[in-house]
Enzyme design. Structure first.
Site, PDB file in Angstrom:
ATOM      1  N   SER A  13      -0.843  13.874  -4.071  1.00  0.00           N
ATOM      2  CA  SER A  13      -0.620  12.438  -3.877  1.00  0.00           C
ATOM      3  C   SER A  13      -1.544  11.919  -2.793  1.00  0.00           C
ATOM      4  O   SER A  13      -1.458  12.340  -1.632  1.00  0.00           O
ATOM      5  CB  SER A  13       0.829  12.183  -3.463  1.00  0.00           C
ATOM      6  OG  SER A  13       0.927  10.865  -2.944  1.00  0.00           O
ATOM      7  N   HIS A  38      -2.573  11.864  -8.068  1.00  0.00           N
ATOM      8  CA  HIS A  38      -1.404  10.977  -8.078  1.00  0.00           C
ATOM      9  C   HIS A  38      -1.635   9.798  -7.133  1.00  0.00           C
ATOM     10  O   HIS A  38      -1.988   9.978  -5.964  1.00  0.00           O
ATOM     11  CB  HIS A  38      -0.183  11.784  -7.639  1.00  0.00           C
ATOM     12  CG  HIS A  38       1.117  11.055  -7.699  1.00  0.00           C
ATOM     13  ND1 HIS A  38       1.850  10.940  -8.857  1.00  0.00           N
ATOM     14  CD2 HIS A  38       1.832  10.415  -6.743  1.00  0.00           C
ATOM     15  CE1 HIS A  38       2.976  10.272  -8.614  1.00  0.00           C
ATOM     16  NE2 HIS A  38       2.981   9.936  -7.331  1.00  0.00           N
ATOM     17  N   ASP A  40       0.128   6.424  -5.436  1.00  0.00           N
ATOM     18  CA  ASP A  40       1.390   5.749  -5.137  1.00  0.00           C
ATOM     19  C   ASP A  40       1.106   4.284  -4.842  1.00  0.00           C
ATOM     20  O   ASP A  40       0.557   3.945  -3.790  1.00  0.00           O
ATOM     21  CB  ASP A  40       2.076   6.426  -3.951  1.00  0.00           C
ATOM     22  CG  ASP A  40       2.649   7.772  -4.353  1.00  0.00           C
ATOM     23  OD1 ASP A  40       3.457   7.798  -5.297  1.00  0.00           O
ATOM     24  OD2 ASP A  40       2.270   8.793  -3.748  1.00  0.00           O
ATOM     25  N   MET A  42       2.451   0.675  -4.053  1.00  0.00           N
ATOM     26  CA  MET A  42       3.648   0.063  -3.449  1.00  0.00           C
ATOM     27  C   MET A  42       3.367  -1.382  -3.057  1.00  0.00           C
ATOM     28  O   MET A  42       2.261  -1.699  -2.598  1.00  0.00           O
ATOM     29  CB  MET A  42       4.053   0.847  -2.204  1.00  0.00           C
ATOM     30  CG  MET A  42       4.225   2.337  -2.448  1.00  0.00           C
ATOM     31  SD  MET A  42       4.845   3.159  -0.975  1.00  0.00           S
ATOM     32  CE  MET A  42       4.751   4.886  -1.496  1.00  0.00           C
ATOM     33  N   HIS A  71       1.632   5.983 -10.224  1.00  0.00           N
ATOM     34  CA  HIS A  71       3.069   5.778 -10.013  1.00  0.00           C
ATOM     35  C   HIS A  71       3.255   4.378  -9.433  1.00  0.00           C
ATOM     36  O   HIS A  71       2.921   4.132  -8.277  1.00  0.00           O
ATOM     37  CB  HIS A  71       3.556   6.884  -9.047  1.00  0.00           C
ATOM     38  CG  HIS A  71       4.973   6.750  -8.613  1.00  0.00           C
ATOM     39  ND1 HIS A  71       5.507   7.522  -7.596  1.00  0.00           N
ATOM     40  CD2 HIS A  71       5.980   5.971  -9.061  1.00  0.00           C
ATOM     41  CE1 HIS A  71       6.783   7.213  -7.434  1.00  0.00           C
ATOM     42  NE2 HIS A  71       7.090   6.259  -8.300  1.00  0.00           N
ATOM     43  N   MET A  73       5.279   1.475  -7.960  1.00  0.00           N
ATOM     44  CA  MET A  73       6.520   1.096  -7.261  1.00  0.00           C
ATOM     45  C   MET A  73       6.398  -0.369  -6.912  1.00  0.00           C
ATOM     46  O   MET A  73       6.300  -0.762  -5.736  1.00  0.00           O
ATOM     47  CB  MET A  73       6.694   1.971  -6.003  1.00  0.00           C
ATOM     48  CG  MET A  73       7.067   3.416  -6.336  1.00  0.00           C
ATOM     49  SD  MET A  73       6.755   4.568  -4.974  1.00  0.00           S
ATOM     50  CE  MET A  73       5.041   4.988  -5.336  1.00  0.00           C
ATOM     51  N   MET A 142      12.413  11.558  -8.622  1.00  0.00           N
ATOM     52  CA  MET A 142      12.151  11.374  -7.196  1.00  0.00           C
ATOM     53  C   MET A 142      13.122  12.247  -6.404  1.00  0.00           C
ATOM     54  O   MET A 142      14.344  12.133  -6.566  1.00  0.00           O
ATOM     55  CB  MET A 142      12.358   9.908  -6.778  1.00  0.00           C
ATOM     56  CG  MET A 142      11.388   8.899  -7.366  1.00  0.00           C
ATOM     57  SD  MET A 142       9.644   9.226  -7.055  1.00  0.00           S
ATOM     58  CE  MET A 142       9.586   9.284  -5.261  1.00  0.00           C
ATOM     59  N   GLY A 147       8.753   5.222  -1.201  1.00  0.00           N
ATOM     60  CA  GLY A 147       8.276   4.322  -0.158  1.00  0.00           C
ATOM     61  C   GLY A 147       7.398   5.001   0.877  1.00  0.00           C
ATOM     62  O   GLY A 147       6.488   4.383   1.411  1.00  0.00           O
ATOM     63  N   PHE A 148       7.664   6.264   1.123  1.00  0.00           N
ATOM     64  CA  PHE A 148       6.925   6.950   2.179  1.00  0.00           C
ATOM     65  C   PHE A 148       6.695   8.418   1.839  1.00  0.00           C
ATOM     66  O   PHE A 148       7.514   9.021   1.141  1.00  0.00           O
ATOM     67  CB  PHE A 148       7.710   6.880   3.509  1.00  0.00           C
ATOM     68  CG  PHE A 148       7.993   5.474   3.936  1.00  0.00           C
ATOM     69  CD1 PHE A 148       7.036   4.722   4.616  1.00  0.00           C
ATOM     70  CD2 PHE A 148       9.216   4.877   3.618  1.00  0.00           C
ATOM     71  CE1 PHE A 148       7.297   3.403   4.975  1.00  0.00           C
ATOM     72  CE2 PHE A 148       9.482   3.558   3.983  1.00  0.00           C
ATOM     73  CZ  PHE A 148       8.518   2.817   4.662  1.00  0.00           C
ATOM     74  N   GLY A 149       5.606   8.952   2.350  1.00  0.00           N
ATOM     75  CA  GLY A 149       5.372  10.379   2.245  1.00  0.00           C
ATOM     76  C   GLY A 149       6.072  11.084   3.405  1.00  0.00           C
ATOM     77  O   GLY A 149       6.612  10.449   4.317  1.00  0.00           O
ATOM     78  N   GLY A 150       6.085  12.402   3.332  1.00  0.00           N
ATOM     79  CA  GLY A 150       6.578  13.188   4.452  1.00  0.00           C
ATOM     80  C   GLY A 150       8.079  13.178   4.662  1.00  0.00           C
ATOM     81  O   GLY A 150       8.556  13.507   5.751  1.00  0.00           O
ATOM     82  N   ASP A 180       8.641  14.513  -7.523  1.00  0.00           N
ATOM     83  CA  ASP A 180       7.856  13.806  -6.513  1.00  0.00           C
ATOM     84  C   ASP A 180       8.691  13.611  -5.248  1.00  0.00           C
ATOM     85  O   ASP A 180       9.730  12.958  -5.287  1.00  0.00           O
ATOM     86  CB  ASP A 180       7.446  12.437  -7.094  1.00  0.00           C
ATOM     87  CG  ASP A 180       6.480  11.675  -6.202  1.00  0.00           C
ATOM     88  OD1 ASP A 180       6.044  12.221  -5.175  1.00  0.00           O
ATOM     89  OD2 ASP A 180       6.160  10.520  -6.555  1.00  0.00           O
ATOM     90  N   GLY A 181       8.236  14.211  -4.148  1.00  0.00           N
ATOM     91  CA  GLY A 181       8.872  13.975  -2.857  1.00  0.00           C
ATOM     92  C   GLY A 181       9.346  15.247  -2.177  1.00  0.00           C
ATOM     93  O   GLY A 181      10.157  15.982  -2.730  1.00  0.00           O
ATOM     94  N   GLY A 182       8.792  15.511  -1.014  1.00  0.00           N
ATOM     95  CA  GLY A 182       9.249  16.663  -0.224  1.00  0.00           C
ATOM     96  C   GLY A 182       8.926  18.010  -0.831  1.00  0.00           C
ATOM     97  O   GLY A 182       9.619  18.995  -0.566  1.00  0.00           O
ATOM     98  N   GLY A 202       2.103  15.423  -1.542  1.00  0.00           N
ATOM     99  CA  GLY A 202       1.218  14.704  -0.629  1.00  0.00           C
ATOM    100  C   GLY A 202       0.980  15.500   0.630  1.00  0.00           C
ATOM    101  O   GLY A 202      -0.063  16.136   0.816  1.00  0.00           O
TER     102      GLY A 202
END
Ligand code: DX5
Ligand code: ZN
Length: 234
Positions: A13, A38, A40, A42, A71, A73, A142, A147-150, A180-182, A202
């Site tokens: 990402s 990927h 993102d 937003m 993706h 959003m 998800m 909304g946010f990475g990390g 997607d995420g974490g 990401g």
């Protein structure tokens, strides 16, 4: 279930990349063994952050041959599908909450010759996709709030992944099951064991100093930890 013949797809990402050097970053992950790139997107309305638009997608298109996994959003989403399709997106994924007519949105994406994806937020039930599976090329779960990475991986989504694996298999269609995420080597093993086949990452990739190692660590951890893969990989 995933078998040894199925290759895990890794989609870095760009959200976690250096935004001052996006072209270079895209080329670097391609060299490092990524499968898809990927994006993102937003809007500061559907999610509480603002990132990139079709101009950036278009600017990056000449930098890599990787499929662009976009993706969205943003809400409303329909007015922007054409712009992302024309900018060079290969896959366009949307949230059911980002417009009143998901079926029409998926038709629109496919009408541009692009693969169509549906993204489920942590609280969105699997039933949201039940009657539009015939129009889906990708389903993305998800494992953080968008909304946010990390952010920290939400483990309650593992059972959702397993349920979706069953729905996809029952459909008999080729549909990618993304998460997607974490995603880290540890969570990658869990989501792949639950039935996912595609990892968006990401921080785990762009936050490392060695992208090739980060990507191969994701693949290797999955083989080591997921029982079905470990068995068939030997
Ligand atoms: C969140 C995005 C994710 C995010 C993942 O809204 O959809 O793609 O960038 O970032 P990491 O891998 O850092 O959790
Ligand atoms: Zn994403």
């Amino acid at each position: 279930m995933i078998s040894v013949t199925d290759r895990i797809i890794i989609a870095p990402s760009l959200l976690a990349a250096d935004f001052a050097r996006l072209g270079e970053e895209a080329r670097a992950v391609e060299r490092a063994g990524a499968d898809w790139l990927h994006f993102d997107v937003m809007d500061g309305h559907f999610v509480p952050n603002i990132t990139i638009g079709p101009l950036v997608v278009k600017a990056l298109r000449p930098h890599t041959r990787l499929p662009f996994d976009v993706h969205l959003m943003i809400a409303p989403v329909d007015p922007y599908i054409a712009a992302f399709a024309q900018a060079g997106a290969d896959h366009i994924s949307v949230h059911p909450e980002s417009g009143p007519h998901l079926h029409r949105t998926l038709q629109m994406i496919r009408g541009f010759g692009k693969k169509a994806g549906i993204v489920l937020n942590p609280a969105t039930p699997v039933e949201a996709i039940a009657h539009v599976l015939d129009l889906a090329d990708l389903i993305m779960v998800m494992t953080v709030n968008p909304g946010f990475g990390g952010q920290t991986f939400i483990a309650s989504q593992l059972s959702k992944i397993a349920t979706l694996r069953g729905m996809i298999d029952a459909s008999g269609r080729q549909i990618a099951l993304q998460v997607d995420g974490g995603i880290t080597p540890e969570t990658a093993a869990q989501v792949l064991a639950a039935g996912a086949d595609t990892l968006v990452a990401g921080t785990a990739i762009f936050g490392s100093t060695d992208y090739a190692k980060a990507i191969s660590d994701l693949r290797a951890a999955a083989l080591r930890r997921a029982p079905s893969l470990a068995f068939t990989a030997g």
